[in-house]
Design an enzyme around this catalytic site. Structure first.
Site, PDB file in Angstrom:
ATOM      1  N   GLU A 111       1.139  -0.508  -5.214  1.00 17.34           N
ATOM      2  CA  GLU A 111       0.071   0.510  -5.320  1.00 17.34           C
ATOM      3  C   GLU A 111       0.963   1.869  -5.558  1.00 17.34           C
ATOM      4  O   GLU A 111       1.371   2.348  -4.499  1.00 17.34           O
ATOM      5  CB  GLU A 111      -1.155   0.523  -4.262  1.00 17.34           C
ATOM      6  CG  GLU A 111      -1.976   1.733  -4.506  1.00 17.34           C
ATOM      7  CD  GLU A 111      -2.532   2.223  -3.460  1.00 17.34           C
ATOM      8  OE1 GLU A 111      -3.600   2.940  -3.648  1.00 17.34           O
ATOM      9  OE2 GLU A 111      -1.955   2.406  -2.319  1.00 17.34           O
ATOM     10  N   ASP A 167       0.786  -1.385   0.032  1.00 21.27           N
ATOM     11  CA  ASP A 167       0.026   0.009   0.097  1.00 21.27           C
ATOM     12  C   ASP A 167       0.985   1.382   0.065  1.00 21.27           C
ATOM     13  O   ASP A 167       1.975   1.413   0.593  1.00 21.27           O
ATOM     14  CB  ASP A 167      -1.019   0.027   1.340  1.00 21.27           C
ATOM     15  CG  ASP A 167      -1.749   0.944   1.226  1.00 21.27           C
ATOM     16  OD1 ASP A 167      -2.792   1.422   0.555  1.00 21.27           O
ATOM     17  OD2 ASP A 167      -1.556   2.142   2.147  1.00 21.27           O
TER      18      ASP A 167
END
Length: 813
Positions: A536, A483
């Site tokens: 990401e 993330d």
């Protein structure tokens, strides 16, 4: 006879210090000089050579060998037969440091220590009325010096094979082992690797572990807290009062350690840290592998007893590189997919559901322990503990195993970009910045009110790299989706001028984070064959999926945030305006091969006012659903892997709510309304089925030879047509009509199937306007015959009927 404790008892000689670097402890306060002034002069006389005999020497007076005083001679005996031995006191200042929790080496004072005058046994038992040492042969009552500190000087031969403590509280006697007679449970090799930042199985050295030392069962605790002045263990086993359980420092490693006999799995605990500025902090264990269910915050001792059944899956999962194989992902928030279900209950339904829809992988939003439900798991406080909301760590293993047995890979979201400021967690763990940088300009994460990790610190980098390995080795996960990578890579991320500190070259790149990501990826791929890491990353950072030995970050795949943003902008426009945004859909192919991409429609796109996917679409309800279906058909045919968030597979109209989860009730409606939602789900199932059976749609995702536009410039028509190829040259044609009108006789160039065949036949293998999906049923009869008419730069073409707001796929018959 009590068995002696190897590695801890120092019977028969003075204790020479532990791994903490402490020196020998002598009992000077009670020692006496064993050599008297009356000892005979045994110095030899000079030898006189020659015939003269030496003068006779008178015999010396008889002197017996020195006798060690007996510390229990004439000692009183208690009513129960316990011998009341003399004290073996310490200086009051030492005792105060010990009972106050500020001592770095309690093992140097507590336990048993041999000296010239006997064996000193010292015990810390606050609130105890009496402490007796039971050697199995005799019982010796200790004397209370102060503040729960008991001492006694036993005969040197009294403690030869270990001992027990009999401790009396409120008139009741309890039998206890003495945890301070054992050597450290963290070995020198572990400490060396920790110091170098190379302990790839850090969770096996630090944290809490059930151990049996010399036949004594208990739990070994160890924690890294280099700035602490003292560390004590608190938990449900000591009434959350750490006075009796100070830990020892293992020297410059910064690790503190203690073995506590008589406790085991299920024990709740924290570390009580005495800071250098006089504060006391109670902290959860950073390496805890289980935790209490929120709002409780303690760590929990756990051991795995799970027997895996996925050997076949684990052996085969790495045979085909992920960027060259089918890869469609169903993203799930476990607590809300079916609210109230545990890991094991989810295992009964979720793998079957995902398998039925044909997804190859499931991606789980963070399953690591987090205190706040509304963070969805992205504010992690227990990086090594699956959230206890849904069950135990072994229960989570059971769920992963169930996915594997259903033929589905498991990716978990991983959050090394930041951590929350909860006072009981990682923030200023030992009273000073430790896991976070000392410079607040680098420590504070401006977007989420959290702290960033200090990627330049050896031990912190080790903590995170080992954590990535942990999820692969201990839970058999098949991938990590990392993330917020962009927030790690840039020092000025979401910061204004003056709010960030440049790197050593004056730039904005966080080179410490770059090196950490490279090390993490290289280590995970080496230790966990078949695992994929997914970034990401929302910027144009070069080489996110390039190998680390070529200067890349080393990820296997990267989310294509640009494609997601641009395509949703296009789809949100009324069809009459779409021609002005045509390049939003075609631009992705300009950079499609710069990285190994995943096309994500994730949770971030269906929450916080962004609306559900179907609700982003313009028009009435029928048109919205038609747009939704056409978009999915376009997405599955576009180069790159696919990811779809739960609820979007059946076009739920409301945003996702983490309390309520998907709107499953809309699937209960009867026909024809049934097709409004269940029909979309049927489409997703068919998309995945055809996708997996058609190598052209995935085999060359990262190779320009796998794609060609047929017509990427039909802006006035709102039509896109392109062809995908597998490595054998077999094609699949995709045509999307994003206008609300039927286009009859729409000619589209077709690739040549065989050089000697110009009238090949094609089949419509997918049509998102099919009635079973909820469409109007407009399409093309089978087969479609190609004509030798040049079109779109192709030798052959065909006139097609394009349904409104629909995507069709064509395959050679």
């Amino acid at each position: 006879m009590l068995k002696a404790a190897t590695g801890g008892a120092t019977h028969g000689g003075a204790r020479t210090g532990s791994a903490a670097g402490g020196g020998a402890v002598t009992d000077a306060a009670v020692a006496v000089d064993a050599v008297t002034s009356d000892s005979p002069d045994l110095t030899p006389k000079p030898f006189a050579p020659g015939p003269v005999a030496p003068e006779p020497v008178a015999p010396a007076p008889f002197a017996p060998d020195p006798v060690t005083p007996d510390p229990v001679a004439d000692a009183p005996v208690a009513a129960d037969g316990a011998i009341r031995v003399p004290e073996a006191p310490l200086a009051p200042g030492e005792v105060e440091r010990l009972v106050g929790g500020w001592h770095h080496d309690p093992h140097g004072l507590l336990g048993s220590h041999d000296s010239a005058t006997g064996t000193a046994v010292r015990v810390l038992r606050p609130l105890a009325e009496r402490v007796v040492v039971d050697t199995g042969i005799a019982r010796y009552e200790l004397t209370h010096q102060q503040d729960g500190f008991f001492t006694g000087l036993l005969p040197r031969t009294a403690v030869t094979e270990g001992y027990l403590l009999r401790v009396t509280y409120a008139g009741k006697e309890f039998e206890q082992e003495d945890g301070y007679r054992f050597l450290p449970t963290v070995g020198e090799t572990d400490l060396h690797l920790i110091g170098e930042g190379r302990h790839e199985q850090l969770w096996q050295a630090l944290g809490s572990h059930v151990r049996v030392l010399d036949g004594v069962a208990g739990v070994a605790f160890s924690v890294w807290a280099p700035n602490a002045s003292g560390v004590r263990l608190v938990g449900d086993f000591n009434g959350w009062n750490g006075a009796a359980h100070p830990m020892r420092s293992l020297g410059i490693s910064g690790v503190w350690e203690l073995f506590v006999p008589g406790i085991g799995e299920g024990t709740s605990y924290k570390y009580e840290i005495a800071t250098r500025d006089g504060r006391r902090l109670q902290k959860a264990d950073p390496l805890a592998r289980a935790a209490e269910c929120p709002p409780a915050t303690a760590s929990v001792v756990t051991e795995s007893h799970y027997s895996w059944q996925d050997a076949e899956w684990m052996a085969s999962r790495g045979r085909l590189p992920h960027h060259q194989g089918p890869f469609s992902v169903y993203e799930v928030h476990l607590p809300s997919w079916r609210p109230g279900l545990s890991y094991r209950q989810l295992a009964e339904v979720l793998p079957a559901y995902v398998h039925d829809l044909g997804f190859t992988h499931v991606e789980l939003m963070p399953v690591m322990q987090h205190p706040f439900d509304g963070s969805w798991g992205y504010q992690v406080t227990g990086f090594y503990a699956p959230t206890s909301r849904l069950g135990s760590p072994d229960d989570f293993r059971f769920l992963v195993d169930a996915f594997h047995q259903a033929g589905i890979g498991v990716i978990v979201d991983w959050v090394p970009a930041h951590f929350p400021k909860d006072e009981w967690a990682l923030a200023q763990f030992d009273g000073a910045p430790l896991y976070e940088p000392a410079d607040p300009r680098r420590a504070e994460h401006p977007d989420w009110g959290t702290l960033e990790f200090d990627y330049g610190r050896t031990e912190v980098r080790n903590f995170l790299v080992a954590n990535a390995v942990y999820w692969g080795e201990e839970f058999h996960v098949d991938g990590l989706r990392v993330d917020a990578v962009a927030s790690m890579l840039y020092l000025d991320y979401s910061r204004e001028n003056g709010e960030w500190a440049p790197n050593e070259h004056g730039g904005r790149e966080n080179w410490d984070a770059v090196r950490f990501l490279q090390e993490m990826n290289a280590t995970v791929y080496r230790r966990c064959p078949g695992v994929v890491t997914v970034a990401e990353e929302s910027t144009a950072w070069t080489g996110v999926t390039a190998p680390t030995d070529h200067g890349g970050l080393g990820f296997g795949l990267k989310w294509n945030m640009g494609w997601m943003h641009d395509s949703l902008v296009y789809m949100s426009k009324e069809p009459v305006h779409r021609k002005f945004h045509h390049n939003e859909m075609t631009f992705s192919m300009v950079y499609a091969y710069s990285e190994n991409y995943v096309l994500p429609i994730s949770h971030d796109e269906v929450v916080h006012g962004k609306q559900a996917l179907v609700s982003k679409m313009p028009g009435d309800w029928w048109q919205q659903r038609a747009n939704h279906r056409a978009y999915l058909g376009y997405m599955w045919a576009h180069p790159g892997k696919q990811l779809l968030y739960m609820g979007q597979e059946f076009a739920q109209g409301a945003e996702w709510d983490h309390h309520e989860g998907p709107q499953w009730w809309v699937l209960d409606e009867q026909w024809p309304a049934h097709a409004e939602h269940a029909g979309v789900r049927d489409l997703v199932r068919d998309l995945n089925r055809i996708y997996q059976d058609t190598p052209a749609l995935w085999q060359q995702d990262t190779d320009p030879a796998g794609f060609a536009w047929l017509d990427g410039g039909a802006a006035d028509d709102n039509v896109f047509s392109f062809v995908r190829f597998d490595t054998m040259g077999r094609p699949l044609v995709c045509v999307s009509n994003f206008s609300p009108v039927v286009r009859h006789g729409y000619r589209v160039g077709l690739p040549t199937v065989r050089a000697d065949v110009r009238d090949a036949r094609w089949l419509e293998v997918l049509n998102t306007d099919t009635p079973v999906y909820g469409g109007g049923g407009i399409g093309n009869p089978d087969p479609i015959k190609a004509e030798p008419v040049e079109w779109n730069g192709r030798d052959t073409s065909a006139e097609l009927t394009l349904p409104p707001l629909a995507t069709i796929w064509l395959s050679p018959a």
